[in-house]
Design a protein around this motif. Structure first.
Motif, PDB file in Angstrom:
ATOM      1  N   GLN A 292       0.840  -1.198   0.000  1.00 38.77           N
ATOM      2  CA  GLN A 292       0.000   0.000   0.000  1.00 38.77           C
ATOM      3  C   GLN A 292       0.880   1.255   0.000  1.00 38.77           C
ATOM      4  O   GLN A 292       1.118   1.859   1.043  1.00 38.77           O
ATOM      5  CB  GLN A 292      -0.912   0.009   1.222  1.00 38.77           C
ATOM      6  N   PRO A 293       1.400   1.654  -1.167  1.00 36.55           N
ATOM      7  CA  PRO A 293       2.217   2.875  -1.232  1.00 36.55           C
ATOM      8  C   PRO A 293       1.407   4.098  -0.811  1.00 36.55           C
ATOM      9  O   PRO A 293       0.203   4.187  -1.059  1.00 36.55           O
ATOM     10  CB  PRO A 293       2.608   2.953  -2.720  1.00 36.55           C
ATOM     11  N   ASP A 294       2.070   5.040  -0.151  1.00 36.15           N
ATOM     12  CA  ASP A 294       1.410   6.265   0.301  1.00 36.15           C
ATOM     13  C   ASP A 294       1.050   7.124  -0.911  1.00 36.15           C
ATOM     14  O   ASP A 294       1.939   7.619  -1.621  1.00 36.15           O
ATOM     15  CB  ASP A 294       2.362   7.040   1.227  1.00 36.15           C
ATOM     16  N   PRO A 295      -0.252   7.312  -1.209  1.00 33.56           N
ATOM     17  CA  PRO A 295      -0.654   8.070  -2.409  1.00 33.56           C
ATOM     18  C   PRO A 295      -0.329   9.561  -2.315  1.00 33.56           C
ATOM     19  O   PRO A 295      -0.351  10.262  -3.322  1.00 33.56           O
ATOM     20  CB  PRO A 295      -2.170   7.838  -2.481  1.00 33.56           C
ATOM     21  N   THR A 296      -0.025  10.054  -1.106  1.00 27.35           N
ATOM     22  CA  THR A 296       0.267  11.481  -0.954  1.00 27.35           C
ATOM     23  C   THR A 296       1.716  11.827  -1.304  1.00 27.35           C
ATOM     24  O   THR A 296       2.063  12.994  -1.425  1.00 27.35           O
ATOM     25  CB  THR A 296      -0.013  11.929   0.495  1.00 27.35           C
ATOM     26  N   LEU A 297       2.575  10.802  -1.455  1.00 30.35           N
ATOM     27  CA  LEU A 297       3.988  11.046  -1.739  1.00 30.35           C
ATOM     28  C   LEU A 297       4.251  11.103  -3.238  1.00 30.35           C
ATOM     29  O   LEU A 297       3.656  10.346  -4.016  1.00 30.35           O
ATOM     30  CB  LEU A 297       4.847   9.937  -1.118  1.00 30.35           C
ATOM     31  N   SER A 298       5.141  11.983  -3.627  1.00 27.60           N
ATOM     32  CA  SER A 298       5.573  12.032  -5.031  1.00 27.60           C
ATOM     33  C   SER A 298       6.483  10.839  -5.311  1.00 27.60           C
ATOM     34  O   SER A 298       6.936  10.151  -4.400  1.00 27.60           O
ATOM     35  CB  SER A 298       6.324  13.332  -5.301  1.00 27.60           C
ATOM     36  N   GLN A 299       6.766  10.597  -6.588  1.00 25.53           N
ATOM     37  CA  GLN A 299       7.641   9.499  -6.958  1.00 25.53           C
ATOM     38  C   GLN A 299       9.023   9.665  -6.333  1.00 25.53           C
ATOM     39  O   GLN A 299       9.632   8.700  -5.874  1.00 25.53           O
ATOM     40  CB  GLN A 299       7.745   9.400  -8.481  1.00 25.53           C
ATOM     41  N   GLN A 300       9.515  10.921  -6.318  1.00 25.51           N
ATOM     42  CA  GLN A 300      10.819  11.174  -5.739  1.00 25.51           C
ATOM     43  C   GLN A 300      10.821  10.911  -4.233  1.00 25.51           C
ATOM     44  O   GLN A 300      11.738  10.279  -3.689  1.00 25.51           O
ATOM     45  CB  GLN A 300      11.236  12.631  -6.007  1.00 25.51           C
ATOM     46  N   ALA A 301       9.767  11.375  -3.556  1.00 33.23           N
ATOM     47  CA  ALA A 301       9.670  11.167  -2.109  1.00 33.23           C
ATOM     48  C   ALA A 301       9.511   9.686  -1.788  1.00 33.23           C
ATOM     49  O   ALA A 301      10.079   9.182  -0.816  1.00 33.23           O
ATOM     50  CB  ALA A 301       8.502  11.969  -1.539  1.00 33.23           C
ATOM     51  N   LEU A 302       8.742   8.988  -2.622  1.00 31.97           N
ATOM     52  CA  LEU A 302       8.547   7.561  -2.419  1.00 31.97           C
ATOM     53  C   LEU A 302       9.862   6.802  -2.599  1.00 31.97           C
ATOM     54  O   LEU A 302      10.180   5.893  -1.835  1.00 31.97           O
ATOM     55  CB  LEU A 302       7.492   7.028  -3.389  1.00 31.97           C
ATOM     56  N   PHE A 303      10.634   7.206  -3.611  1.00 30.89           N
ATOM     57  CA  PHE A 303      11.934   6.572  -3.859  1.00 30.89           C
ATOM     58  C   PHE A 303      12.888   6.814  -2.682  1.00 30.89           C
ATOM     59  O   PHE A 303      13.582   5.887  -2.243  1.00 30.89           O
ATOM     60  CB  PHE A 303      12.543   7.124  -5.151  1.00 30.89           C
TER      61      PHE A 303
END
Length: 430
Positions: A292-303
């Protein structure tokens, strides 16, 4: 006479008033138990939407959410509960709401599965689970499901730190035009004490008298007397644990042929409790983030979050190894029509003092281990593609042919892997 009248009156008051006190305590214990279970693991979450407490009983309702760790899919099961208050104990009977899931009515048209929890004033919790028999036939496909009534019980004492449980499931059969699968007499028993967090010590045993499977016109395959046993013991004032488990099987039957007995053992020695709990926590975070990836994070923040978690994972793995861990299979003994598969393996990392763990090198740099394994040539060469790959391994010296058997003997030390007398440098992994 007056004294006896007074004593009788006091007893009567206690008997009448006790259920109220038990009811208050039961509601408190229910909330604490649910909170602890939700905190201790991430896959099952219990929510209580309503708890209406009366003098001699209560009604409650809520929802249980069960998450699939692989897909992240959540399954929601509403439940209701009836609570009765006694003088020294209370009983909670929980049932799923049949209208919430059509399959429940299909599987259990007469009586639903039932879980009864009994709590005593001195802190003991007793649980009884009953799953009614299933006799189901799909008129469209002809598929059938027959399951015997299953029963289980559990007892929790010592403020939740000691658990005993037992499950008895006499058997189940699934039939269709394509397959027939069944098992007979499944028994599960466990007794354990909490070491810390979700880590427990104690004994456990799972036995299945018979497992059988046949597909189409293929030969029947069955397993006889499957047993899985485990023993985990705390050491060094509960700061370390060691564990031994064994899988045994009397026979594997394929058509008219039978092979056995089989035995595989697994050992885990000197596991650092705190390091392991931290490793589990980080691993769970990674698993949940992938599901369940956090939908509020950008791709860069998620990485960036993924990279931070992987760094924490690496450090947590180092801490587990730094405790001085040994893991392995001291016994591998399997039978086949072509001969025996036998061997053993182990890996050991030396203990690293706490003060030096920050400067600890890669795990593989201090890792030592050994492997010995033999397997029948005929068994490994049954598949042409596998046979071609094996010939390449033989030419490289990784496998040695000894008559009708392939053998491998390997040792790991100082980042060098010796395989059948040939040395290979080992690339750093962690």
């Amino acid at each position: 006479m007056k004294k006896w009248i007074l004593a009788g009156a006091l007893v009567l008051v206690v008997i009448v008033a006790a259920p109220y006190g038990v009811g208050v305590l039961t509601q408190q214990q229910w909330g604490e138990a649910v909170s602890r279970m939700n905190h201790d693991q991430p896959l099952v979450h219990v929510a209580t939407d309503r708890y209406d407490r009366h003098f001699f009983g209560a009604e409650l309702s809520g929802e249980m959410t069960v998450m699939d760790p692989e897909t992240g899919e959540a399954h929601r099961i509403p439940y209701t509960g009836d609570v009765s208050h006694g003088v020294l104990s209370s009983s909670v009977e929980l049932k799923p709401v049949p209208d919430s899931e059509p399959m429940l009515k299909t599987l259990f048209p007469k009586a639903l599965p039932k879980l009864t929890l009994t709590t005593w004033l001195w802190g003991t919790l007793e649980a009884d689970l009953n799953v009614p028999a299933i006799d189901l036939t799909d008129d469209d496909t002809g598929e059938t499901l027959n399951s015997a009534e299953a029963y289980g019980w559990a007892k929790v004492t010592d403020a939740g730190d000691h658990v005993e449980l037992n499950l008895n499931w006499p058997g189940m059969v699934v039939r269709s035009d394509a397959i027939r699968a069944s098992f007979d007499n499944l028994q599960l028993s466990q007794e354990g004490d909490r070491v810390a967090g979700s880590l427990w010590s104690g004994d456990a045993a799972l036995t299945v008298e018979k497992l059988a499977y046949v597909e189409g016109d293929q030969v029947d395959v069955s397993l006889e007397n499957l047993q899985l046993t485990g023993n985990t013991q705390p050491e060094k004032d509960d700061t370390r644990v060691s564990s031994h488990s064994a899988l045994t099987l009397d026979a594997v039957n394929v058509g008219d042929e039978s092979y056995g007995p089989h035995r595989v053992e697994f050992n885990l020695d000197n596991l650092d409790v705190d390091a392991w709990l931290n490793f589990q926590s980080v691993a769970t975070e990674i698993q949940m983030m992938q599901a369940q990836p956090d939908p509020t994070l950008s791709q860069q923040a998620l990485f960036q979050k993924q990279m931070m978690l992987m760094q924490r994972f690496s450090n947590a793995a180092k801490a587990v190894a730094a405790g001085g861990l040994t893991v392995g299979m001291p016994t591998i003994d399997l039978k086949s029509a072509d001969g025996d598969i036998q061997g053993h393996w182990s890996l050991t990392h030396p203990e690293v003092p706490k003060a030096k763990q920050a400067d600890m090198p890669l795990i593989v740099q201090q890792l030592t281990g050994e492997l010995e394994l033999s397997a029948p040539v005929a068994l490994l060469e049954e598949d042409p593609d596998v046979s071609r790959n094996l010939q390449g391994l033989v030419q490289q010296g990784i496998l040695k042919r000894d008559g009708d058997v392939y053998r491998i003997k390997a040792k790991l030390d100082n980042m060098m892997l010796d395989i059948n007398g040939q040395s290979y440098p080992l690339p750093p992994l962690i």
